[in-house]
Design a protein around this motif. Structure first.
Motif, mmCIF file in Angstrom:
data_model
loop_
_atom_site.group_PDB
_atom_site.id
_atom_site.type_symbol
_atom_site.label_atom_id
_atom_site.label_comp_id
_atom_site.label_asym_id
_atom_site.label_seq_id
_atom_site.Cartn_x
_atom_site.Cartn_y
_atom_site.Cartn_z
ATOM 1 N N ILE A 114 0.830 -1.203 0.000
ATOM 2 C CA ILE A 114 0.000 0.000 0.000
ATOM 3 C C ILE A 114 0.866 1.256 0.000
ATOM 4 C CG2 ILE A 114 -1.756 1.306 1.255
ATOM 5 C CD1 ILE A 114 -2.792 -1.328 2.371
ATOM 6 N N HIS A 115 1.775 1.351 0.989
ATOM 7 C CA HIS A 115 2.573 2.559 1.127
ATOM 8 C C HIS A 115 3.420 2.842 -0.112
ATOM 9 C CE1 HIS A 115 6.596 4.238 2.705
ATOM 10 N NE2 HIS A 115 5.834 5.245 2.374
ATOM 11 N N HIS A 116 4.207 1.857 -0.532
ATOM 12 C CA HIS A 116 5.125 2.112 -1.652
ATOM 13 C C HIS A 116 4.420 2.290 -2.996
ATOM 14 C CE1 HIS A 116 8.339 1.045 1.190
ATOM 15 N NE2 HIS A 116 9.084 1.780 0.393
ATOM 16 N N PRO A 117 3.508 1.401 -3.393
ATOM 17 C CA PRO A 117 2.848 1.617 -4.681
ATOM 18 C C PRO A 117 1.997 2.881 -4.729
ATOM 19 C CG PRO A 117 2.589 -0.656 -3.967
ATOM 20 C CD PRO A 117 3.149 0.101 -2.799
ATOM 21 N N VAL A 118 1.319 3.227 -3.619
ATOM 22 C CA VAL A 118 0.348 4.320 -3.637
ATOM 23 C C VAL A 118 0.985 5.667 -3.309
ATOM 24 C CG1 VAL A 118 -1.775 5.198 -2.574
ATOM 25 C CG2 VAL A 118 -1.557 2.765 -3.094
ATOM 26 N N LEU A 119 1.983 5.690 -2.414
ATOM 27 C CA LEU A 119 2.562 6.961 -1.977
ATOM 28 C C LEU A 119 4.009 7.159 -2.415
ATOM 29 C CD1 LEU A 119 1.205 7.292 1.695
ATOM 30 C CD2 LEU A 119 0.392 8.457 -0.362
ATOM 31 N N TYR A 120 4.839 6.122 -2.165
ATOM 32 C CA TYR A 120 6.269 6.339 -2.394
ATOM 33 C C TYR A 120 6.602 6.529 -3.873
ATOM 34 C CZ TYR A 120 11.211 6.055 -2.707
ATOM 35 O OH TYR A 120 12.506 6.362 -3.009
ATOM 36 N N PHE A 121 6.200 5.573 -4.709
ATOM 37 C CA PHE A 121 6.585 5.644 -6.116
ATOM 38 C C PHE A 121 6.049 6.892 -6.821
ATOM 39 C CE2 PHE A 121 7.400 0.920 -5.946
ATOM 40 C CZ PHE A 121 8.766 1.051 -6.113
ATOM 41 N N PRO A 122 4.783 7.313 -6.592
ATOM 42 C CA PRO A 122 4.366 8.586 -7.190
ATOM 43 C C PRO A 122 5.207 9.768 -6.732
ATOM 44 C CG PRO A 122 2.456 7.327 -6.485
ATOM 45 C CD PRO A 122 3.659 6.602 -5.959
ATOM 46 N N SER A 123 5.561 9.785 -5.448
ATOM 47 C CA SER A 123 6.396 10.879 -4.936
ATOM 48 C C SER A 123 7.770 10.858 -5.596
ATOM 49 C CB SER A 123 6.547 10.766 -3.410
ATOM 50 O OG SER A 123 5.301 10.822 -2.775
ATOM 51 N N PHE A 124 8.342 9.660 -5.705
ATOM 52 C CA PHE A 124 9.663 9.571 -6.305
ATOM 53 C C PHE A 124 9.643 9.968 -7.774
ATOM 54 C CE2 PHE A 124 12.404 7.051 -9.049
ATOM 55 C CZ PHE A 124 13.613 7.647 -8.749
ATOM 56 N N TYR A 125 8.667 9.469 -8.534
ATOM 57 C CA TYR A 125 8.624 9.797 -9.962
ATOM 58 C C TYR A 125 8.337 11.276 -10.189
ATOM 59 C CZ TYR A 125 9.259 5.146 -11.861
ATOM 60 O OH TYR A 125 9.805 3.928 -12.234
ATOM 61 N N THR A 126 7.588 11.900 -9.287
ATOM 62 C CA THR A 126 7.385 13.342 -9.386
ATOM 63 C C THR A 126 8.710 14.077 -9.206
ATOM 64 O OG1 THR A 126 5.122 13.153 -8.536
ATOM 65 C CG2 THR A 126 6.173 15.312 -8.400
ATOM 66 N N LEU A 127 9.484 13.671 -8.199
ATOM 67 C CA LEU A 127 10.794 14.275 -7.979
ATOM 68 C C LEU A 127 11.730 13.994 -9.149
ATOM 69 C CD1 LEU A 127 12.818 15.719 -6.074
ATOM 70 C CD2 LEU A 127 13.420 13.451 -5.205
ATOM 71 N N LYS A 128 11.729 12.777 -9.623
ATOM 72 C CA LYS A 128 12.574 12.400 -10.755
ATOM 73 C C LYS A 128 12.233 13.241 -11.988
ATOM 74 C CE LYS A 128 13.819 8.231 -13.414
ATOM 75 N NZ LYS A 128 13.264 8.550 -14.737
ATOM 76 N N GLU A 142 5.135 7.400 -16.625
ATOM 77 C CA GLU A 142 6.296 6.541 -16.388
ATOM 78 C C GLU A 142 6.116 5.711 -15.120
ATOM 79 O OE1 GLU A 142 11.175 6.998 -15.990
ATOM 80 O OE2 GLU A 142 9.891 8.767 -16.273
ATOM 81 N N TYR A 143 5.526 6.322 -14.102
ATOM 82 C CA TYR A 143 5.242 5.607 -12.846
ATOM 83 C C TYR A 143 4.304 4.430 -13.094
ATOM 84 C CZ TYR A 143 1.872 4.864 -9.031
ATOM 85 O OH TYR A 143 0.992 4.304 -8.143
ATOM 86 N N ARG A 144 3.226 4.657 -13.838
ATOM 87 C CA ARG A 144 2.272 3.576 -14.113
ATOM 88 C C ARG A 144 2.887 2.498 -14.998
ATOM 89 N NH1 ARG A 144 -1.186 8.156 -14.320
ATOM 90 N NH2 ARG A 144 -0.837 8.335 -16.574
ATOM 91 N N GLU A 145 3.718 2.913 -15.943
ATOM 92 C CA GLU A 145 4.313 1.946 -16.871
ATOM 93 C C GLU A 145 5.237 0.970 -16.155
ATOM 94 O OE1 GLU A 145 7.343 1.956 -20.758
ATOM 95 O OE2 GLU A 145 6.605 3.844 -19.893
ATOM 96 N N HIS A 146 6.005 1.456 -15.179
ATOM 97 C CA HIS A 146 7.009 0.626 -14.518
ATOM 98 C C HIS A 146 6.577 0.123 -13.138
ATOM 99 C CE1 HIS A 146 9.830 1.472 -17.663
ATOM 100 N NE2 HIS A 146 9.889 2.758 -17.394
ATOM 101 N N LEU A 147 5.334 0.380 -12.753
ATOM 102 C CA LEU A 147 4.906 0.062 -11.393
ATOM 103 C C LEU A 147 5.072 -1.413 -11.068
ATOM 104 C CD1 LEU A 147 3.664 0.857 -8.701
ATOM 105 C CD2 LEU A 147 1.397 0.579 -9.735
ATOM 106 N N TRP A 148 4.594 -2.297 -11.931
ATOM 107 C CA TRP A 148 4.639 -3.721 -11.612
ATOM 108 C C TRP A 148 6.082 -4.230 -11.550
ATOM 109 C CZ3 TRP A 148 2.677 -7.264 -9.010
ATOM 110 C CH2 TRP A 148 2.882 -8.623 -9.283
ATOM 111 N N ASP A 149 6.912 -3.814 -12.506
ATOM 112 C CA ASP A 149 8.319 -4.227 -12.487
ATOM 113 C C ASP A 149 9.025 -3.699 -11.233
ATOM 114 O OD1 ASP A 149 8.500 -5.640 -14.991
ATOM 115 O OD2 ASP A 149 8.256 -3.707 -15.969
ATOM 116 N N ASN A 150 8.716 -2.455 -10.867
ATOM 117 C CA ASN A 150 9.316 -1.887 -9.666
ATOM 118 C C ASN A 150 8.903 -2.657 -8.423
ATOM 119 O OD1 ASN A 150 10.686 0.136 -11.013
ATOM 120 N ND2 ASN A 150 9.072 1.638 -10.747
#
Length: 269
Positions: A114-128, A142-150
């Motif tokens: 929950i935490h990483h897919p919903v909050l962390y990865f969007p925050s990171f990709y926004t910063l990136k 890009e976040y949605r495209e790589h979410l499952w692999d990540n």
């Protein structure tokens, strides 16, 4: 043997002293210690990525500063509050009933699913995206495209690591534990990437995707490594293969041009 034991004691003494001092400080000031440790780790991870992995001659201090702020605000302050306050309160009934070992799987599930897919990865990709000058819509795509692999790469290391963290690591050392594991994993993946770059260039994209998952608590450093897309790599590999396999063709192209050859008729003509 007594001499060897004394030598080992002498060598071990500085590490024991530093470890004890760090633990005492973390017990007195758990949040400050965790945040400072995370900031130092984030800074070191980005400098490692820029100088060792990317082999930059000069450090991009703007990018470095943004990641340090991310390490302070998200990886330090927010995750301390999440792991040491919210998780404790949410899982208090379970912990009271079955202990930390029983509540650890629940905390790990909330953190990883929950935490990483919903909050962390969007925050990171926004910063990136901000670092790379991309619009928010492109970053989210890009976040949605790589979410499952990540997530798959993330779970390989962080599910067992967080199970240990939530089971046996005391509260005041949970954020430092995460920082230590993440930096070590960043270095390992970066070294693996360097080996793959020399032996298997076509695997660069897959390795970079794995590195993007490492930024879950890894300081977000390695994913900024510039990489070529598979579409761009395929023509390069194809041309290189032709150039090495068709050596007579090179001699032909280097010789003076002759009269034009007749174009062969196709089977359908």
């Amino acid at each position: 043997m007594p001499v060897l034991r004394r030598a080992l004691s002498v060598l071990k003494a500085p590490f024991v002293f530093v470890g004890k001092a760090y633990n005492d400080t973390a017990q007195k000031y758990p949040m400050y210690t965790g945040v400072v440790t995370t900031v130092i780790k984030t800074s070191a991870a980005d400098l490692f990525a820029q100088k060792i992995v990317e082999r930059r001659e000069e450090v991009d201090w703007r990018r470095h500063g943004m990641f340090v702020l991310f390490g302070f605000g998200y990886l330090g302050c927010w995750q301390y509050y999440l792991y040491n306050d919210l998780f404790v309160r949410w899982c208090k009934p379970i912990t009271a009933l079955v202990g930390h070992r029983g509540s650890a799987p629940v905390k790990t599930f909330i953190d990883q699913c929950i935490h990483h897919p919903v909050l962390y990865f969007p925050s990171f990709y926004t910063l990136k995206g901000m670092v790379e000058g991309k619009p928010l819509s492109e970053s989210m795509s890009e976040y949605r495209e790589h979410l499952w692999d990540n997530c798959k790469a993330l779970w390989m290391i962080w599910v067992p690591a967080q199970m240990v963290n939530f089971t046996v690591v005391p509260l005041h050392l949970r954020i430092p534990f995460v920082a230590g594991v993440s930096f070590a994993w960043t270095v390992v993946i970066s070294c693996m990437r360097g080996a793959l770059d020399k032996k298997k260039p076509a695997a660069e994209e897959d390795t970079a995707i794995m590195m993007e998952s490492v930024v879950a608590n890894a300081g977000a450093a390695p994913p900024i490594v510039a990489r070529s897309s598979p579409i761009a790599l395929q023509p390069l590999l194809f041309n290189a293969a032709n150039a090495s396999a068709d050596s007579p063709q090179e001699a032909e192209t280097s010789s003076p041009p002759g009269p034009p050859r007749p174009t062969p008729l196709s089977a359908s003509s």
